[in-house]
Design a protein around this motif. Structure first.
Motif, PDB file in Angstrom:
ATOM      1  N   LEU A   1      -1.081  -7.557  -4.012  1.00 18.36           N
ATOM      2  CA  LEU A   1      -0.882  -6.256  -4.647  1.00 18.36           C
ATOM      3  C   LEU A   1      -2.244  -5.394  -4.594  1.00 18.36           C
ATOM      4  O   LEU A   1      -3.262  -6.126  -4.356  1.00 18.36           O
ATOM      5  N   PRO A   2      -1.953  -4.165  -4.981  1.00 17.54           N
ATOM      6  CA  PRO A   2      -3.415  -3.542  -4.811  1.00 17.54           C
ATOM      7  C   PRO A   2      -4.293  -3.945  -5.859  1.00 17.54           C
ATOM      8  O   PRO A   2      -4.178  -4.389  -7.091  1.00 17.54           O
ATOM      9  N   ASP A   3      -5.736  -4.025  -5.365  1.00 15.65           N
ATOM     10  CA  ASP A   3      -6.939  -4.469  -6.317  1.00 15.65           C
ATOM     11  C   ASP A   3      -7.490  -3.168  -6.708  1.00 15.65           C
ATOM     12  O   ASP A   3      -8.142  -2.595  -6.067  1.00 15.65           O
ATOM     13  N   TYR A   4      -7.308  -2.871  -8.104  1.00 14.83           N
ATOM     14  CA  TYR A   4      -7.802  -1.634  -8.743  1.00 14.83           C
ATOM     15  C   TYR A   4      -9.238  -1.671  -8.716  1.00 14.83           C
ATOM     16  O   TYR A   4      -9.874  -0.624  -9.044  1.00 14.83           O
ATOM     17  N   GLY A   5      -9.991  -2.962  -8.638  1.00 14.03           N
ATOM     18  CA  GLY A   5     -11.404  -2.917  -8.624  1.00 14.03           C
ATOM     19  C   GLY A   5     -11.851  -2.503  -7.373  1.00 14.03           C
ATOM     20  O   GLY A   5     -13.304  -2.768  -7.090  1.00 14.03           O
ATOM     21  N   ASN A   6     -11.118  -2.464  -6.468  1.00 15.28           N
ATOM     22  CA  ASN A   6     -11.808  -2.222  -4.864  1.00 15.28           C
ATOM     23  C   ASN A   6     -11.061  -1.065  -4.083  1.00 15.28           C
ATOM     24  O   ASN A   6     -10.037  -1.188  -3.310  1.00 15.28           O
ATOM     25  N   PRO A   7     -11.756  -0.095  -4.656  1.00 11.54           N
ATOM     26  CA  PRO A   7     -10.988   1.378  -3.883  1.00 11.54           C
ATOM     27  C   PRO A   7     -11.380   1.815  -2.502  1.00 11.54           C
ATOM     28  O   PRO A   7     -12.455   1.114  -2.210  1.00 11.54           O
ATOM     29  N   VAL A   8     -10.700   2.395  -1.914  1.00  8.68           N
ATOM     30  CA  VAL A   8     -10.851   2.812  -0.689  1.00  8.68           C
ATOM     31  C   VAL A   8     -11.632   4.203  -0.619  1.00  8.68           C
ATOM     32  O   VAL A   8     -11.285   5.102  -1.207  1.00  8.68           O
ATOM     33  N   TYR A   9     -12.744   4.252   0.045  1.00  8.18           N
ATOM     34  CA  TYR A   9     -13.710   5.482  -0.011  1.00  8.18           C
ATOM     35  C   TYR A   9     -13.614   6.206   1.173  1.00  8.18           C
ATOM     36  O   TYR A   9     -13.374   5.629   2.171  1.00  8.18           O
ATOM     37  N   GLY A  10     -13.806   7.458   1.102  1.00  7.45           N
ATOM     38  CA  GLY A  10     -13.712   8.374   2.301  1.00  7.45           C
ATOM     39  C   GLY A  10     -12.580   9.167   2.441  1.00  7.45           C
ATOM     40  O   GLY A  10     -11.471   8.601   2.246  1.00  7.45           O
ATOM     41  N   ALA A  11     -12.790  10.380   2.868  1.00  7.60           N
ATOM     42  CA  ALA A  11     -11.566  11.342   2.935  1.00  7.60           C
ATOM     43  C   ALA A  11     -10.612  10.953   4.121  1.00  7.60           C
ATOM     44  O   ALA A  11      -9.418  10.842   4.166  1.00  7.60           O
ATOM     45  N   GLN A  12     -11.353  10.548   5.420  1.00  6.74           N
ATOM     46  CA  GLN A  12     -10.726  10.143   6.425  1.00  6.74           C
ATOM     47  C   GLN A  12      -9.831   8.847   6.252  1.00  6.74           C
ATOM     48  O   GLN A  12      -8.616   8.822   6.800  1.00  6.74           O
ATOM     49  N   ALA A  13     -10.395   7.916   5.647  1.00 10.65           N
ATOM     50  CA  ALA A  13      -9.697   6.652   5.381  1.00 10.65           C
ATOM     51  C   ALA A  13      -8.634   6.894   4.565  1.00 10.65           C
ATOM     52  O   ALA A  13      -7.506   6.283   4.772  1.00 10.65           O
ATOM     53  N   SER A  14      -8.699   7.557   3.649  1.00 14.04           N
ATOM     54  CA  SER A  14      -7.707   8.041   2.493  1.00 14.04           C
ATOM     55  C   SER A  14      -6.453   8.581   3.382  1.00 14.04           C
ATOM     56  O   SER A  14      -5.397   8.048   3.077  1.00 14.04           O
ATOM     57  N   CYS A  15      -6.888   9.633   3.968  1.00 10.00           N
ATOM     58  CA  CYS A  15      -5.759  10.355   4.697  1.00 10.00           C
ATOM     59  C   CYS A  15      -5.077   9.378   5.775  1.00 10.00           C
ATOM     60  O   CYS A  15      -4.027   9.645   6.057  1.00 10.00           O
ATOM     61  N   SER A  16      -5.613   8.462   6.545  1.00 12.31           N
ATOM     62  CA  SER A  16      -5.079   7.556   7.381  1.00 12.31           C
ATOM     63  C   SER A  16      -4.104   6.694   6.664  1.00 12.31           C
ATOM     64  O   SER A  16      -3.034   6.423   7.091  1.00 12.31           O
ATOM     65  N   LEU A  17      -4.494   6.260   5.436  1.00  8.97           N
ATOM     66  CA  LEU A  17      -3.778   5.265   4.972  1.00  8.97           C
ATOM     67  C   LEU A  17      -2.265   6.030   4.140  1.00  8.97           C
ATOM     68  O   LEU A  17      -1.506   5.408   4.382  1.00  8.97           O
ATOM     69  N   LEU A  18      -2.555   7.258   3.771  1.00 15.64           N
ATOM     70  CA  LEU A  18      -1.548   7.991   3.386  1.00 15.64           C
ATOM     71  C   LEU A  18      -0.595   8.441   4.417  1.00 15.64           C
ATOM     72  O   LEU A  18       0.817   8.471   4.306  1.00 15.64           O
ATOM     73  N   ARG A  19      -1.065   8.552   5.721  1.00 13.48           N
ATOM     74  CA  ARG A  19      -0.149   8.944   6.972  1.00 13.48           C
ATOM     75  C   ARG A  19       0.547   7.806   7.250  1.00 13.48           C
ATOM     76  O   ARG A  19       1.463   7.768   7.634  1.00 13.48           O
ATOM     77  N   LYS A  20      -0.071   6.795   7.236  1.00 18.32           N
ATOM     78  CA  LYS A  20       0.684   5.327   7.482  1.00 18.32           C
ATOM     79  C   LYS A  20       2.067   5.247   6.542  1.00 18.32           C
ATOM     80  O   LYS A  20       2.861   4.619   7.217  1.00 18.32           O
ATOM     81  N   HIS A  21       1.820   5.461   5.076  1.00 15.27           N
ATOM     82  CA  HIS A  21       2.788   5.393   4.273  1.00 15.27           C
ATOM     83  C   HIS A  21       4.007   6.200   4.466  1.00 15.27           C
ATOM     84  O   HIS A  21       4.950   5.973   4.661  1.00 15.27           O
ATOM     85  N   TYR A  22       3.320   7.352   5.096  1.00 13.18           N
ATOM     86  CA  TYR A  22       4.365   8.461   5.358  1.00 13.18           C
ATOM     87  C   TYR A  22       5.336   7.922   6.840  1.00 13.18           C
ATOM     88  O   TYR A  22       6.363   8.263   6.810  1.00 13.18           O
ATOM     89  N   ASP A  23       4.341   7.672   7.532  1.00  8.42           N
ATOM     90  CA  ASP A  23       4.975   7.008   8.960  1.00  8.42           C
ATOM     91  C   ASP A  23       6.155   6.055   8.559  1.00  8.42           C
ATOM     92  O   ASP A  23       7.127   5.772   9.358  1.00  8.42           O
ATOM     93  N   ASP A  24       5.742   5.165   7.653  1.00  6.92           N
ATOM     94  CA  ASP A  24       6.851   4.148   7.224  1.00  6.92           C
ATOM     95  C   ASP A  24       7.883   4.765   6.819  1.00  6.92           C
ATOM     96  O   ASP A  24       9.183   4.194   7.007  1.00  6.92           O
ATOM     97  N   ILE A  25       7.811   5.813   6.038  1.00  4.69           N
ATOM     98  CA  ILE A  25       9.088   6.119   5.355  1.00  4.69           C
ATOM     99  C   ILE A  25      10.032   6.874   6.434  1.00  4.69           C
ATOM    100  O   ILE A  25      11.190   6.686   6.509  1.00  4.69           O
ATOM    101  N   ILE A  26       9.253   7.559   7.297  1.00  2.00           N
ATOM    102  CA  ILE A  26      10.327   8.005   8.669  1.00  2.00           C
ATOM    103  C   ILE A  26      10.715   6.925   9.324  1.00  2.00           C
ATOM    104  O   ILE A  26      12.029   7.059   9.504  1.00  2.00           O
ATOM    105  N   GLU A  27      10.051   5.728   9.742  1.00  3.77           N
ATOM    106  CA  GLU A  27      10.698   4.682  10.281  1.00  3.77           C
ATOM    107  C   GLU A  27      11.889   3.978   9.593  1.00  3.77           C
ATOM    108  O   GLU A  27      12.756   3.495  10.028  1.00  3.77           O
ATOM    109  N   MET A  28      11.697   4.101   8.104  1.00  4.57           N
ATOM    110  CA  MET A  28      12.672   3.295   7.451  1.00  4.57           C
ATOM    111  C   MET A  28      13.982   4.112   7.321  1.00  4.57           C
ATOM    112  O   MET A  28      14.958   3.642   7.317  1.00  4.57           O
ATOM    113  N   ILE A  29      13.791   5.307   7.452  1.00  3.65           N
ATOM    114  CA  ILE A  29      14.979   6.356   7.617  1.00  3.65           C
ATOM    115  C   ILE A  29      15.911   5.767   8.852  1.00  3.65           C
ATOM    116  O   ILE A  29      17.031   5.792   8.782  1.00  3.65           O
TER     117      ILE A  29
END
Length: 317
Positions: A204-232
């Motif tokens: 589960l997400p560890d709320y005491g251990n955030p991901v820092y950096g715009a590039q890293a955050s965007c990459s993770l969000l893109r991965k979630h989005y790609d997963d949505i497309i694949e699940m369709i």
């Protein structure tokens, strides 16, 4: 505030994929129940078009097997009641005292249809149910390996015929759980791009251990989005192909980037640029159209390359 509006734009760009996933899931389950009926459901719940009413009701009876817990019991002889002392409504139906959440959600969908002055139909109820309802149907609560009276694993191959090899219902549930969590963050106006590393012990997400950096955050969000497309595509490759063929994903990919963020908070940091100079008639016309909040089509050799409209937090001066 600029970053806030970037997040709102991201949320708007993500909605088409989330909506496509939700509609594809509910249609797949609805079709599977009716076309590949659950073998052990006979006599327990209907597997025709009325299953959306019948299955939640059966689950309610299953959750509250005792008569006095499930139904409202008459307290006075004058109360309208049946032979077992269960109170009846004006139509002669037993009044249910305890319901499972899915029953309540179906009731709410029915009430909304009536409030809109429409006739209650299974299709209207199905379209009125939330993503949370459909992901609940994926849970182990609806799994019965022994008597085969529930949805899973009976309908797994029908609902998810194109799931990756080795991807079973536990994996499918986890994937949809993550999407639902992301969708809830979107609905609650949270920062979609903020992520936390998973706790290796719990997953589960560890709320005491955030991901820092715009590039890293965007990459993770893109991965979630790609997963949505694949699940369709797990349910309907045609639906996935149709979604992508209309470029419904491109706006999200453009916004979910460092340049997408900078287009809202610091446009001067975007390296790619076109300078407007004398004689630049095409660019001048483009700017005039955008200033009027209209769309313009970029054409090369008679073919549309792209369409552009004003869509930025920075107003053209």
């Amino acid at each position: 505030m600029a970053a806030y509006y970037w997040n709102k734009a991201l949320a708007g760009a993500m909605l088409p994929a989330l909506q496509c996933l939700e509609v594809t899931l509910r249609n797949a389950i609805d079709k599977a129940v009716q076309s590949g009926p659950v073998p052990g459901a006979t006599g327990l719940w209907l597997t025709d078009h009325n299953w959306i009413f019948s299955l939640p009701r059966y689950m309610g009876k299953k959750a509250y097997p005792k008569l006095r817990r499930r139904y409202k019991m008459a307290k006075k002889p004058a109360d309208r009641q049946d032979a077992q002392g269960v109170m009846l409504d004006q139509y002669g139906h037993r009044i249910i005292a305890c319901k499972v959440r899915e029953e309540t959600l179906v009731d709410q969908a029915r009430d909304l249809i009536v409030a809109e002055g429409k006739t209650i139909t299974p299709a209207r109820v199905i379209s009125g149910l939330s993503f949370g309802f459909w992901t609940t149907l994926l849970s182990t609560k609806y799994e019965d390996v022994n008597s085969k009276s529930l949805l899973w694993p009976n309908l797994e191959a029908i609902v998810f015929p194109h799931a990756p090899p080795g991807c079973g219902m536990p994996d499918i549930r986890e994937a949809f759980h993550r999407v639902r969590a992301l969708r809830n963050r979107l609905s609650h106006h949270e920062a979609l791009w903020k992520f936390h590393y998973d706790d290796p012990a719990t997953g589960l997400p560890d709320y005491g251990n955030p991901v820092y950096g715009a590039q890293a955050s965007c990459s993770l969000l893109r991965k979630h989005y790609d997963d949505i497309i694949e699940m369709i595509g797990w349910m309907s490759p045609d639906r996935k192909a149709n979604f992508l063929s209309h470029s419904a994903n491109l706006r999200f990919y453009a916004l979910c980037s460092v340049d997408g963020l900078n287009s809202y908070i610091a446009p001067e940091k975007i390296k790619a640029q076109i300078k407007v100079s004398r004689g630049g008639k095409g660019i001048s016309r483009l700017i005039r159209v955008l200033e009027k909040n209209e769309f313009i089509r970029i054409v090369k050799e008679g073919q549309t390359v792209l369409t552009i409209g004003t869509d930025n937090s920075t107003q053209i001066q």
